[in-house]
Design a protein around this motif. Structure first.
Motif: not given
Length: 276
Positions: A217-218, A223-228, A249-250
């Motif tokens: 998850r972390h 690296n959320w910017a790599q998500a679709p 989430a942290g």
């Protein structure tokens, strides 16, 4: 009101939430169609009854406050900041007289500093609409102390995950930690059917990331910017509406996340998540 946050006390472990705060004062005005935000409102109204106990205090992270370093509200009775524009006159008369919690704000400072994330207290800052709008539905009595944590204006996802980790111990003291934002936030995309499928794809990715075991998850959220369709749903430079999820989430620690609300609103997919 007696402020009980001056020292840690034995209390029920609270979960961590990421909730949609809607569009401006959307829950308190007419829309066309009229039920546009009804599902989101119903979800928010049900939050209190889903908790294991009444929170001793609430720590909220809104997308609408950024500062050079992490900053917390430290006033005893914060005013409201009507940081939305062009809405009906009555929406600028909303009230939410929840007390602040200076002692809790004071406890947050060393927790962040020990994690290498120095911040400061702000005794003048009020609650923006990312705080008081959802809280009016979640806890309408406005009788639970509230402290707001800013985002850091570099919008670094790893730093916000680390801030949540630093504050996780507050959950053991009965503090409910809430990220208040939107899982989709592209102002030009709302109401556009061409964005529906991309928002659904991003939401599917986000759900898998949140529900993964903590290490994965972390890594995914960092690296959320790599998500679709990541930047179609959260345009580059405007990803502040996703960062409260990183803090949540942290703060989750080893607790797994799960989706607790999801709905298509204004032709885009919106979701809420819970950890613990």
């Amino acid at each position: 009101m007696t402020n009980s946050s001056e020292s840690p006390v034995s209390s029920t472990l609270q979960p961590v939430l990421f909730v949609p705060h809607g569009a401006g004062p959307c829950f308190f005005m007419d829309w066309n169609p009229p039920h546009t935000w009804a599902g989101t409102a119903d979800f928010l109204k049900g939050v209190a009854s889903s908790l294991p106990a009444r929170p001793r205090a609430i720590l909220m992270v809104s997308a609408h406050w950024q500062a050079p370093g992490f900053c917390v509200t430290a006033g005893e009775q914060p005013k409201l900041i009507f940081d939305y524009y062009g809405f009906p006159d009555h929406t600028y008369e909303l009230t939410y007289p929840a007390p602040g919690d200076p002692a809790l704000a004071k406890r947050i400072d060393p927790l962040l500093s020990q994690a290498g994330l120095p911040g400061q207290q702000d005794t003048e800052r009020g609650f923006d609409h990312g705080i008081f709008v959802p809280l009016k539905l979640m806890f309408p009595e406005a009788d639970i102390p509230v402290v707001q944590l800013s985002l850091r204006d570099d919008l670094d996802p790893a730093a916000h995950l680390a801030a949540g980790e630093a504050l996780a111990s507050l959950r053991d003291e009965g503090v409910l930690i809430v990220g208040s934002s939107m899982s989709f936030h592209n102002m030009r995309g709302f109401g556009d059917a061409r964005v529906t499928a991309p928002s659904e794809a991003f939401d599917d990715w986000l759900t898998r990331a949140v529900e993964a075991e903590p290490d994965r998850r972390h890594a995914a959220l960092s690296n959320w910017a790599q998500a679709p369709h990541a930047h179609q749903c959260h345009p580059a430079g405007g990803e502040e509406h996703l960062l409260p999820l990183m803090v949540a989430a942290g703060a989750a620690g080893n607790d797994r996340g799960r989706k607790i609300y999801s709905e298509q609103v204004l032709k885009t997919q919106l979701s809420a998540f819970r950890f613990g």
